[in-house]
Design a protein around this motif. Sequence first.
Motif, PDB file in Angstrom:
ATOM      1  N   HIS A 114       0.854  -1.190   0.000  1.00  0.00           N
ATOM      2  CA  HIS A 114       0.000   0.000   0.000  1.00  0.00           C
ATOM      3  C   HIS A 114       0.890   1.241   0.000  1.00  0.00           C
ATOM      4  O   HIS A 114       1.985   1.251   0.565  1.00  0.00           O
ATOM      5  CB  HIS A 114      -0.889  -0.031   1.252  1.00  0.00           C
ATOM      6  CG  HIS A 114      -1.968   1.005   1.256  1.00  0.00           C
ATOM      7  ND1 HIS A 114      -1.727   2.335   1.518  1.00  0.00           N
ATOM      8  CD2 HIS A 114      -3.316   0.893   1.059  1.00  0.00           C
ATOM      9  CE1 HIS A 114      -2.859   3.010   1.476  1.00  0.00           C
ATOM     10  NE2 HIS A 114      -3.851   2.150   1.194  1.00  0.00           N
ATOM     11  N   PHE A 173      -1.794  -2.663  -3.272  1.00  0.00           N
ATOM     12  CA  PHE A 173      -3.033  -2.553  -2.496  1.00  0.00           C
ATOM     13  C   PHE A 173      -3.364  -1.087  -2.261  1.00  0.00           C
ATOM     14  O   PHE A 173      -2.481  -0.220  -2.230  1.00  0.00           O
ATOM     15  CB  PHE A 173      -2.895  -3.293  -1.162  1.00  0.00           C
ATOM     16  CG  PHE A 173      -2.879  -4.788  -1.321  1.00  0.00           C
ATOM     17  CD1 PHE A 173      -4.063  -5.511  -1.356  1.00  0.00           C
ATOM     18  CD2 PHE A 173      -1.680  -5.479  -1.436  1.00  0.00           C
ATOM     19  CE1 PHE A 173      -4.049  -6.887  -1.504  1.00  0.00           C
ATOM     20  CE2 PHE A 173      -1.653  -6.852  -1.594  1.00  0.00           C
ATOM     21  CZ  PHE A 173      -2.847  -7.564  -1.628  1.00  0.00           C
ATOM     22  N   GLU A 221      -8.350   1.065   2.198  1.00  0.00           N
ATOM     23  CA  GLU A 221      -8.070   0.747   3.600  1.00  0.00           C
ATOM     24  C   GLU A 221      -7.430  -0.625   3.761  1.00  0.00           C
ATOM     25  O   GLU A 221      -7.351  -1.155   4.862  1.00  0.00           O
ATOM     26  CB  GLU A 221      -9.370   0.818   4.405  1.00  0.00           C
ATOM     27  CG  GLU A 221      -9.948   2.225   4.461  1.00  0.00           C
ATOM     28  CD  GLU A 221     -11.250   2.270   5.248  1.00  0.00           C
ATOM     29  OE1 GLU A 221     -11.585   1.252   5.879  1.00  0.00           O
ATOM     30  OE2 GLU A 221     -11.915   3.309   5.223  1.00  0.00           O
ATOM     31  N   SER A 222      -6.969  -1.188   2.666  1.00  0.00           N
ATOM     32  CA  SER A 222      -6.247  -2.460   2.728  1.00  0.00           C
ATOM     33  C   SER A 222      -4.748  -2.176   2.810  1.00  0.00           C
ATOM     34  O   SER A 222      -4.037  -2.183   1.812  1.00  0.00           O
ATOM     35  CB  SER A 222      -6.552  -3.311   1.484  1.00  0.00           C
ATOM     36  OG  SER A 222      -5.842  -4.532   1.546  1.00  0.00           O
ATOM     37  N   TYR A 223      -4.275  -1.883   4.032  1.00  0.00           N
ATOM     38  CA  TYR A 223      -2.869  -1.536   4.243  1.00  0.00           C
ATOM     39  C   TYR A 223      -2.041  -2.822   4.263  1.00  0.00           C
ATOM     40  O   TYR A 223      -1.548  -3.267   5.304  1.00  0.00           O
ATOM     41  CB  TYR A 223      -2.715  -0.747   5.542  1.00  0.00           C
ATOM     42  CG  TYR A 223      -3.532   0.517   5.570  1.00  0.00           C
ATOM     43  CD1 TYR A 223      -3.110   1.646   4.862  1.00  0.00           C
ATOM     44  CD2 TYR A 223      -4.733   0.586   6.277  1.00  0.00           C
ATOM     45  CE1 TYR A 223      -3.859   2.811   4.869  1.00  0.00           C
ATOM     46  CE2 TYR A 223      -5.496   1.746   6.280  1.00  0.00           C
ATOM     47  CZ  TYR A 223      -5.052   2.853   5.570  1.00  0.00           C
ATOM     48  OH  TYR A 223      -5.801   4.010   5.575  1.00  0.00           O
ATOM     49  N   THR A 224      -1.925  -3.429   3.102  1.00  0.00           N
ATOM     50  CA  THR A 224      -1.399  -4.788   2.979  1.00  0.00           C
ATOM     51  C   THR A 224      -0.138  -4.800   2.142  1.00  0.00           C
ATOM     52  O   THR A 224       0.051  -3.971   1.250  1.00  0.00           O
ATOM     53  CB  THR A 224      -2.467  -5.711   2.338  1.00  0.00           C
ATOM     54  OG1 THR A 224      -3.646  -5.679   3.134  1.00  0.00           O
ATOM     55  CG2 THR A 224      -1.963  -7.142   2.232  1.00  0.00           C
ATOM     56  N   LEU A 231      -7.130 -12.035  -3.520  1.00  0.00           N
ATOM     57  CA  LEU A 231      -7.107 -10.713  -2.897  1.00  0.00           C
ATOM     58  C   LEU A 231      -7.206  -9.631  -3.947  1.00  0.00           C
ATOM     59  O   LEU A 231      -6.324  -9.502  -4.808  1.00  0.00           O
ATOM     60  CB  LEU A 231      -5.807 -10.526  -2.090  1.00  0.00           C
ATOM     61  CG  LEU A 231      -5.678 -11.284  -0.773  1.00  0.00           C
ATOM     62  CD1 LEU A 231      -4.315 -10.999  -0.138  1.00  0.00           C
ATOM     63  CD2 LEU A 231      -6.785 -10.900   0.195  1.00  0.00           C
ATOM     64  N   PHE A 262      -8.441  -3.809  -2.899  1.00  0.00           N
ATOM     65  CA  PHE A 262      -9.066  -3.165  -1.746  1.00  0.00           C
ATOM     66  C   PHE A 262      -9.488  -4.181  -0.680  1.00  0.00           C
ATOM     67  O   PHE A 262     -10.139  -3.827   0.296  1.00  0.00           O
ATOM     68  CB  PHE A 262     -10.277  -2.335  -2.200  1.00  0.00           C
ATOM     69  CG  PHE A 262      -9.918  -1.270  -3.192  1.00  0.00           C
ATOM     70  CD1 PHE A 262      -9.468  -0.038  -2.752  1.00  0.00           C
ATOM     71  CD2 PHE A 262      -9.998  -1.500  -4.553  1.00  0.00           C
ATOM     72  CE1 PHE A 262      -9.131   0.946  -3.660  1.00  0.00           C
ATOM     73  CE2 PHE A 262      -9.657  -0.515  -5.465  1.00  0.00           C
ATOM     74  CZ  PHE A 262      -9.211   0.722  -5.023  1.00  0.00           C
ATOM     75  N   ASP A 263      -9.124  -5.464  -0.870  1.00  0.00           N
ATOM     76  CA  ASP A 263      -9.501  -6.516   0.085  1.00  0.00           C
ATOM     77  C   ASP A 263      -8.544  -6.525   1.266  1.00  0.00           C
ATOM     78  O   ASP A 263      -7.339  -6.291   1.125  1.00  0.00           O
ATOM     79  CB  ASP A 263      -9.485  -7.890  -0.595  1.00  0.00           C
ATOM     80  CG  ASP A 263     -10.603  -8.039  -1.606  1.00  0.00           C
ATOM     81  OD1 ASP A 263     -11.586  -7.274  -1.502  1.00  0.00           O
ATOM     82  OD2 ASP A 263     -10.487  -8.905  -2.499  1.00  0.00           O
ATOM     83  N   GLN A 264      -9.081  -6.869   2.426  1.00  0.00           N
ATOM     84  CA  GLN A 264      -8.293  -6.997   3.632  1.00  0.00           C
ATOM     85  C   GLN A 264      -8.109  -8.477   3.960  1.00  0.00           C
ATOM     86  O   GLN A 264      -8.934  -9.319   3.602  1.00  0.00           O
ATOM     87  CB  GLN A 264      -8.971  -6.272   4.795  1.00  0.00           C
ATOM     88  CG  GLN A 264      -9.110  -4.767   4.562  1.00  0.00           C
ATOM     89  CD  GLN A 264      -9.812  -4.076   5.719  1.00  0.00           C
ATOM     90  OE1 GLN A 264     -10.213  -4.713   6.691  1.00  0.00           O
ATOM     91  NE2 GLN A 264      -9.965  -2.765   5.615  1.00  0.00           N
ATOM     92  N   LYS A 267     -10.790 -11.582   5.020  1.00  0.00           N
ATOM     93  CA  LYS A 267     -12.145 -11.276   4.582  1.00  0.00           C
ATOM     94  C   LYS A 267     -12.496 -11.948   3.266  1.00  0.00           C
ATOM     95  O   LYS A 267     -13.536 -11.648   2.680  1.00  0.00           O
ATOM     96  CB  LYS A 267     -12.340  -9.765   4.467  1.00  0.00           C
ATOM     97  CG  LYS A 267     -12.305  -9.069   5.822  1.00  0.00           C
ATOM     98  CD  LYS A 267     -12.745  -7.617   5.732  1.00  0.00           C
ATOM     99  CE  LYS A 267     -12.825  -6.976   7.108  1.00  0.00           C
ATOM    100  NZ  LYS A 267     -13.312  -5.585   7.046  1.00  0.00           N
ATOM    101  N   THR A 289      -0.803  -7.079   7.106  1.00  0.00           N
ATOM    102  CA  THR A 289      -1.512  -5.807   7.126  1.00  0.00           C
ATOM    103  C   THR A 289      -1.014  -5.006   8.318  1.00  0.00           C
ATOM    104  O   THR A 289      -0.893  -5.540   9.431  1.00  0.00           O
ATOM    105  CB  THR A 289      -3.025  -6.016   7.240  1.00  0.00           C
ATOM    106  OG1 THR A 289      -3.491  -6.694   6.070  1.00  0.00           O
ATOM    107  CG2 THR A 289      -3.752  -4.687   7.364  1.00  0.00           C
TER     108      THR A 289
END
Length: 448
Positions: free
Chosen positions: A239, A292, A295-298, A333, A336-338, A341, A415
């Motif tokens: 990200h 990424f 909000e997917s800080y991956t 993934l 935008f995937d976390q 999930k 993440t």
Amino acid sequence: MMDTQKEALCRIISTLANKNEELHNFLETVDNTLTGLQKQEAEGRAALLSCEQLLHFANHTLTITNEEEFIQAAKQIKERVTMAAAFRLTTRPLVSENMSKFTVDFSSERAGLMRLHFLPVPRAPEIDVSICVTRDNSIVVAWQPSGEADGDSGPIKRYELEYRKTNRDDSLRAAGDACWEKIHDIRETHVTISGLKFDSRFVVVRVRARNKAAAGEFSEPVAMETRAFNFGFDAVTAHAELKVEGDTVTWEPQGVKGHDPRLRGKESRSSSRSATPSPNKTAASRAGRERFAGESYTVLGDQEITGGCHYWELRPLADWKSFSVGVAYRASLGRFDQLGKSAGSWCLHASQWLQSSLAAKHNNKAKPLDWPLPQRIGIYCDYDNGDLSFMDATRPRLIHAFKIKFSQPLLPAFTVWCGGITITTGLQVPSFMGNFLSNNRSLSNLSQ
């Protein structure tokens, strides 16, 4: 006994040094004497010629009958004799006849040297591969001393071991001495090399013995296999607000804090929308489709898992607030995937934002775990048997385990939100994992 022999040898060496200095001085004196004698010879020949001429003149004077002539000639002879070179030269040579030959008697020193017992260099030990062990990122190296008796080379006082990393077992002697790590002053016939990172296929070891006199030759080098799972962060997938530096990832928000709703407090929806860029605008500013976003800080690892057993560890940095660690199918993934999930990602999620919590996540389901937030998390993945275990590596204890039938290559996944994490790779599967995997129970519900 050895100390006494050394003292005797030191005295002999001191005597030899004094004799050596005396000989140098003597030869210098002889050289100077020869130069002086040559000068004396030349002066003597000139004086002899002058003396013969004067003698001839004196004999002739005796035949003079005229008194006046005789007195005048006698006066000249007297003056010439007074000034003659023969009377100004010494007739004693600077070197006497008994110094025409010079010998040095070393018989006493030779006898002292013959009484000394010199210790030979110790023979090379032999590494016993059958009892060498590689475990928990440590290598236990054991060897057998050479078959010679103590009386042959004296007792072995200590051993010295050297080791180096390599990816080829057919180049054991390829590296120079500068490439070897060294361990000195080993008193036993075994030693443990600990704290290693197994980032090469082999570690080559060799050992030699040392007695009071000297160190012997090294043993034949032996290659110990040191396979482990090594990977790093794939910065291309990170990200934009994650900073990757070596084995560390930190969260560094860009611009206003409104990028994440957890930091916005009670701001209005309008300000929230204005502070968060749209996916299309965000994608335009990212480097490639792999990164990424939202909000997917991956960030993903850069090495796939397609089989075998693997282990790595994670440590949260001091200022961390939330992180997840696990594995995922890359195709499962979205940008935008976390983690946790989707059906193709499994993770352990830790948070100390507002309150401390720990949960296992998969397919958008979370299982709260009653466990204190660990300071060091171990991740164990047995791809072939479908085991994914999260360990409290400090204790060690099993925190949670998934039982999965993996169908695609896996990637380590992380993440980070607020703070940072650091990972440790190049680790063998630790021996304590056997305590949790030796039974036949399903690991899916196992938690201690």
